[in-house]
Design a protein around this motif. Structure first.
Motif, PDB file in Angstrom:
ATOM      1  N   ALA A 221       8.122 -19.769 -29.038  1.00 54.84           N
ATOM      2  CA  ALA A 221       8.119 -18.636 -28.115  1.00 54.84           C
ATOM      3  C   ALA A 221       8.031 -17.325 -28.885  1.00 54.84           C
ATOM      4  N   GLU A 222       7.233 -16.394 -28.359  1.00 59.32           N
ATOM      5  CA  GLU A 222       7.035 -15.103 -28.997  1.00 59.32           C
ATOM      6  C   GLU A 222       7.253 -13.997 -27.973  1.00 59.32           C
ATOM      7  N   THR A 223       7.558 -12.829 -28.457  1.00 54.44           N
ATOM      8  CA  THR A 223       7.738 -11.665 -27.590  1.00 54.44           C
ATOM      9  C   THR A 223       7.022 -10.470 -28.195  1.00 54.44           C
ATOM     10  N   ALA A 224       6.231  -9.798 -27.392  1.00 55.12           N
ATOM     11  CA  ALA A 224       5.534  -8.600 -27.862  1.00 55.12           C
ATOM     12  C   ALA A 224       6.501  -7.426 -27.886  1.00 55.12           C
ATOM     13  N   VAL A 225       6.540  -6.733 -29.006  1.00 54.93           N
ATOM     14  CA  VAL A 225       7.367  -5.518 -29.135  1.00 54.93           C
ATOM     15  C   VAL A 225       6.444  -4.372 -29.545  1.00 54.93           C
ATOM     16  N   ARG A 226       5.455  -4.126 -28.701  1.00 47.44           N
ATOM     17  CA  ARG A 226       4.433  -3.127 -29.014  1.00 47.44           C
ATOM     18  C   ARG A 226       4.993  -1.718 -29.105  1.00 47.44           C
ATOM     19  N   TYR A 227       6.129  -1.472 -28.450  1.00 41.65           N
ATOM     20  CA  TYR A 227       6.665  -0.119 -28.513  1.00 41.65           C
ATOM     21  C   TYR A 227       7.182   0.223 -29.913  1.00 41.65           C
ATOM     22  N   LEU A 228       7.482  -0.811 -30.723  1.00 43.23           N
ATOM     23  CA  LEU A 228       7.894  -0.583 -32.102  1.00 43.23           C
ATOM     24  C   LEU A 228       6.692  -0.347 -33.000  1.00 43.23           C
ATOM     25  N   HIS A 229       5.627  -1.132 -32.774  1.00 43.17           N
ATOM     26  CA  HIS A 229       4.382  -0.940 -33.513  1.00 43.17           C
ATOM     27  C   HIS A 229       3.259  -1.626 -32.751  1.00 43.17           C
ATOM     28  N   GLU A 230       2.138  -0.945 -32.618  1.00 45.12           N
ATOM     29  CA  GLU A 230       1.006  -1.478 -31.875  1.00 45.12           C
ATOM     30  C   GLU A 230       0.575  -2.824 -32.446  1.00 45.12           C
ATOM     31  N   GLY A 231       0.418  -3.826 -31.566  1.00 45.50           N
ATOM     32  CA  GLY A 231      -0.060  -5.134 -31.979  1.00 45.50           C
ATOM     33  C   GLY A 231       0.999  -6.074 -32.516  1.00 45.50           C
ATOM     34  N   LEU A 232       2.259  -5.646 -32.523  1.00 45.59           N
ATOM     35  CA  LEU A 232       3.315  -6.468 -33.115  1.00 45.59           C
ATOM     36  C   LEU A 232       3.913  -7.435 -32.101  1.00 45.59           C
ATOM     37  N   THR A 233       3.908  -8.715 -32.466  1.00 46.55           N
ATOM     38  CA  THR A 233       4.539  -9.769 -31.681  1.00 46.55           C
ATOM     39  C   THR A 233       5.410 -10.587 -32.620  1.00 46.55           C
ATOM     40  N   VAL A 234       6.619 -10.894 -32.191  1.00 50.67           N
ATOM     41  CA  VAL A 234       7.545 -11.603 -33.075  1.00 50.67           C
ATOM     42  C   VAL A 234       8.090 -12.848 -32.387  1.00 50.67           C
ATOM     43  N   SER A 235       8.548 -13.777 -33.202  1.00 52.99           N
ATOM     44  CA  SER A 235       9.185 -14.968 -32.653  1.00 52.99           C
ATOM     45  C   SER A 235      10.530 -14.580 -32.068  1.00 52.99           C
ATOM     46  N   ASP A 236      10.978 -15.336 -31.083  1.00 55.85           N
ATOM     47  CA  ASP A 236      12.261 -15.032 -30.460  1.00 55.85           C
ATOM     48  C   ASP A 236      13.412 -15.156 -31.452  1.00 55.85           C
ATOM     49  N   LYS A 237      13.261 -16.041 -32.426  1.00 58.51           N
ATOM     50  CA  LYS A 237      14.289 -16.203 -33.447  1.00 58.51           C
ATOM     51  C   LYS A 237      14.424 -14.923 -34.267  1.00 58.51           C
ATOM     52  N   LEU A 238      13.285 -14.385 -34.708  1.00 57.95           N
ATOM     53  CA  LEU A 238      13.308 -13.159 -35.501  1.00 57.95           C
ATOM     54  C   LEU A 238      13.783 -11.980 -34.648  1.00 57.95           C
ATOM     55  N   LEU A 239      13.410 -11.967 -33.377  1.00 59.11           N
ATOM     56  CA  LEU A 239      13.839 -10.888 -32.483  1.00 59.11           C
ATOM     57  C   LEU A 239      15.356 -10.888 -32.322  1.00 59.11           C
ATOM     58  N   ARG A 240      15.935 -12.091 -32.182  1.00 61.12           N
ATOM     59  CA  ARG A 240      17.395 -12.185 -32.068  1.00 61.12           C
ATOM     60  C   ARG A 240      18.077 -11.659 -33.325  1.00 61.12           C
ATOM     61  N   GLU A 241      17.524 -12.012 -34.493  1.00 66.32           N
ATOM     62  CA  GLU A 241      18.101 -11.544 -35.750  1.00 66.32           C
ATOM     63  C   GLU A 241      18.006 -10.024 -35.862  1.00 66.32           C
ATOM     64  N   ALA A 242      16.858  -9.471 -35.449  1.00 70.88           N
ATOM     65  CA  ALA A 242      16.674  -8.014 -35.513  1.00 70.88           C
ATOM     66  C   ALA A 242      17.595  -7.303 -34.545  1.00 70.88           C
ATOM     67  N   LYS A 243      17.768  -7.851 -33.347  1.00 72.99           N
ATOM     68  CA  LYS A 243      18.673  -7.259 -32.357  1.00 72.99           C
ATOM     69  C   LYS A 243      20.102  -7.240 -32.894  1.00 72.99           C
ATOM     70  N   ASN A 244      20.499  -8.322 -33.537  1.00 77.89           N
ATOM     71  CA  ASN A 244      21.865  -8.401 -34.067  1.00 77.89           C
ATOM     72  C   ASN A 244      22.058  -7.418 -35.219  1.00 77.89           C
ATOM     73  N   GLU A 245      21.052  -7.290 -36.087  1.00 77.88           N
ATOM     74  CA  GLU A 245      21.146  -6.336 -37.192  1.00 77.88           C
ATOM     75  C   GLU A 245      21.277  -4.905 -36.662  1.00 77.88           C
ATOM     76  N   GLU A 246      20.459  -4.582 -35.651  1.00 79.01           N
ATOM     77  CA  GLU A 246      20.508  -3.237 -35.086  1.00 79.01           C
ATOM     78  C   GLU A 246      21.848  -2.998 -34.389  1.00 79.01           C
ATOM     79  N   ARG A 247      22.342  -4.025 -33.729  1.00 72.40           N
ATOM     80  CA  ARG A 247      23.642  -3.931 -33.059  1.00 72.40           C
ATOM     81  C   ARG A 247      24.744  -3.631 -34.052  1.00 72.40           C
ATOM     82  N   MET A 248      24.790  -4.385 -35.149  1.00 76.51           N
ATOM     83  CA  MET A 248      25.839  -4.190 -36.139  1.00 76.51           C
ATOM     84  C   MET A 248      25.728  -2.829 -36.817  1.00 76.51           C
ATOM     85  N   ALA A 249      24.497  -2.413 -37.117  1.00 76.39           N
ATOM     86  CA  ALA A 249      24.302  -1.124 -37.781  1.00 76.39           C
ATOM     87  C   ALA A 249      24.752   0.023 -36.886  1.00 76.39           C
ATOM     88  N   THR A 250      24.457  -0.083 -35.581  1.00 76.21           N
ATOM     89  CA  THR A 250      24.818   0.978 -34.638  1.00 76.21           C
ATOM     90  C   THR A 250      26.319   1.005 -34.389  1.00 76.21           C
TER      91      THR A 250
END
Length: 546
Positions: free
Chosen positions: A150-179
């Motif tokens: 499964a993949e999710t488009a995150v074009r608002y971060l960068h045009e043409g960017l689509t990431v796996s849901d696994k990587l998206l979860r990891e990025a969400k958690n990193e951003e959560r902890m940093a914030t």
């Protein structure tokens, strides 16, 4: 006779030479055209190859200064080149050595794609990605995400960017902890009817357009003069001076639209940015979203590209936090419509719609003279000097909710030491006390955290009067009622013996008359707001409904 033959022969020779010359020129011309076609074809192939190589190395060229911390792992440098055999490998050393380090296309987990090409192995995407923006229902789109690829488009971060849901979860958690480490919440803001109101040219009559044009011209003149004066005296943020007030009414000819910003929007964003990491999320298209964001954030210091439009969403008719980098447990949403957040109602602060234009109010079947242009008074404005404002500045109430949420999440133990791991779920801050109707424990609900010193209004049972519309589906998400609950009060939905306060907009309602007969406190919304902002229970007599 011989002269005639000679002349004929010369003429024939001349004709043949001319024909040969024409044929030669024709052949040369064709050869030239063929060469040009070959050059064009060669140039075309060269550009295609460059484009393909660029796609492979795009993630190494992305400007990440404005990309959220957790999002940078989605677009981190991973250079990939063609080894000549059709296999794409890392370009950081010997090809054979890198081939051993790099998984084959079949084994690659495809963590991210740029324009449909995997940033790891170079293989083109074959799975169905969850990119929203058309076809299929929202539930159907959610089901597509259950697979391993499964993949999710995150074009608002960068045009043409689509990431796996696994990587998206990891990025969400990193951003959560940093914030959370910064002691901040996440805040998702709607645009239309929440922070501003827009109206097309063709929805206005001639009289309305003339009036608006005069106001726009006057505001622009005032702003220009103010900027010059501040420049002369050395004003501005850098010198500690007062920031010039931007005009709040715009004529956007390229959109054939007038846009009016909600009162207090600049001050709200300035204060909210100190305790929140902010996103814009609108059902409008991307171009409109960025244009509106530039009006409310002209200096570009609040959102930094975190602007989500309809085409960026994974749902075509609703909104979801699935592509917002952060955590559901530390995110607040400000929107005028609750139904567009079916999965995140507990995160919502539901604000009254802002109608500046007559057409905006009529399109929602509001009462007559519900728009600012019709009634002549904006939020926070009084009919005469010294009189109380007739219409509340809604964004001030929202800021009070955010202040309570931030304080109650316990980022600090009182000594200034932050314990991010011990913070409370922001959704639970406003659920300790429910909307109690008559017969439910006498209208009272016990507080879950009675020892908390922040429960300033513990023991208060507040009966709202005229605060929310009678047909409101989620009155509990109104900013003032959220503040009350967050401070420890109980909200009653009916008159009963446990009520201690009547919260009212006007002094002539049945509930107000009922409360006065019983000697109850009759207060306006400013009491709750100021209690929240000053972190103290203030004297109710100073906030009596007039």
């Amino acid at each position: 006779m011989s002269n005639d033959k000679s002349n004929g022969s010369a003429t024939s020779s001349s004709s043949e030479d001319s024909l040969a010359k024409e044929m030669t020129e024709s052949l040369l011309e064709r050869k030239k055209e063929g060469k040009e076609e070959e050059e064009e074809e060669s140039e075309k192939k060269k550009k295609e190859e460059e484009a393909r190589t660029t796609v492979q190395t795009t993630t190494g060229k992305i400007e990440t200064s404005n990309i959220p911390f957790g999002a940078r792992r989605l677009v981190k440098r991973r250079k990939v080149v063609n080894d000549g055999a059709g296999t794409f490998v890392r370009g950081d050393g010997d090809a054979a050595k890198n081939n051993e380090k790099t998984n084959s296309a079949e084994e690659c987990e495809h963590p991210a794609f740029m324009f449909g090409i995997c940033v790891h192995c170079g293989q083109r995407a074959t799975t169905v990605k969850n990119d929203g923006g058309g076809g299929g229902g929202d539930e159907e789109k959610k089901e597509e995400r259950g697979g391993a690829n499964a993949e999710t488009a995150v074009r608002y971060l960068h045009e043409g960017l689509t990431v796996s849901d696994k990587l998206l979860r990891e990025a969400k958690n990193e951003e959560r902890m940093a914030t959370l480490n910064q002691g901040k919440l996440f805040l998702v803001l709607d645009l239309d009817h929440t922070l501003l109101n827009s109206c097309r040219f063709d929805e206005l009559n001639d009289e309305e357009r003339e009036s608006l044009d005069r106001k726009v011209e006057k505001r622009e003149e005032e702003d220009e003069l103010r900027s010059k004066l501040l420049g002369l005296v050395g004003g501005g943020d850098a010198g500690g001076g007062r920031r010039p007030r931007f005009p709040d009414l715009y004529c956007l000819s390229h959109f054939s639209t007038y846009t009016k910003l909600r009162p207090y929007v600049f001050e709200f964003l300035e204060q909210a940015s100190k305790i929140c990491r902010m996103h814009v999320y609108t059902m409008g298209d991307k171009n409109y979203a960025h244009e509106m964001a530039s009006l409310i954030d002209p200096e570009g210091k609040y959102f930094h590209g975190r602007i989500i439009g309809n085409s960026d969403s994974t749902c075509s008719k609703t909104k979801d936090l699935d592509i917002v980098l952060g955590g559901d447990d530390c995110t607040m949403i400000v929107d005028d419509t609750s139904r567009v957040w079916p999965r995140h109602a507990r995160n919502l602060i539901r604000v009254d719609r802002y109608h500046f234009f007559r057409k905006s109010a009529t399109s929602f079947r509001e009462m007559e003279k519900s728009s600012v242009m019709e009634r002549g008074l904006d939020e926070g404005e009084a009919e005469e000097e010294g009189a109380p404002a007739k219409h509340r500045e809604v964004l001030k109430d929202v800021l009070a909710v955010l202040t309570v949420a931030h304080r109650m999440m316990a980022f600090s133990d009182g000594s200034g030491h932050r314990e991010k791991k011990d913070h409370k779920d922001v959704r639970q801050v406003f659920e300790r006390n429910g909307m109690a109707s008559e017969g439910e424990n006498g209208g009272n609900v016990e507080s879950v955290d009675p020892a908390s010193s922040s429960l300033l209004l513990k023991g208060c049972v507040i009966l709202p009067s005229g605060i929310t519309p009678s047909n409101d589906e989620r009155p509990d998400r109104h900013p003032l009622l959220l503040v009350a609950v967050g401070l420890g009060a109980t909200i009653a939905t009916a008159m009963n013996d446990n009520v201690t306060h009547v919260l009212a907009r006007a002094d002539n309602t049945e509930k107000v008359k009922w409360g006065r007969k019983r000697g109850l406190f009759i207060v306006n919304g400013n009491w709750l707001r100021e209690c929240a902002m000053q972190n103290a229970k203030l004297d109710e007599h100073n906030f009596a409904t007039l």
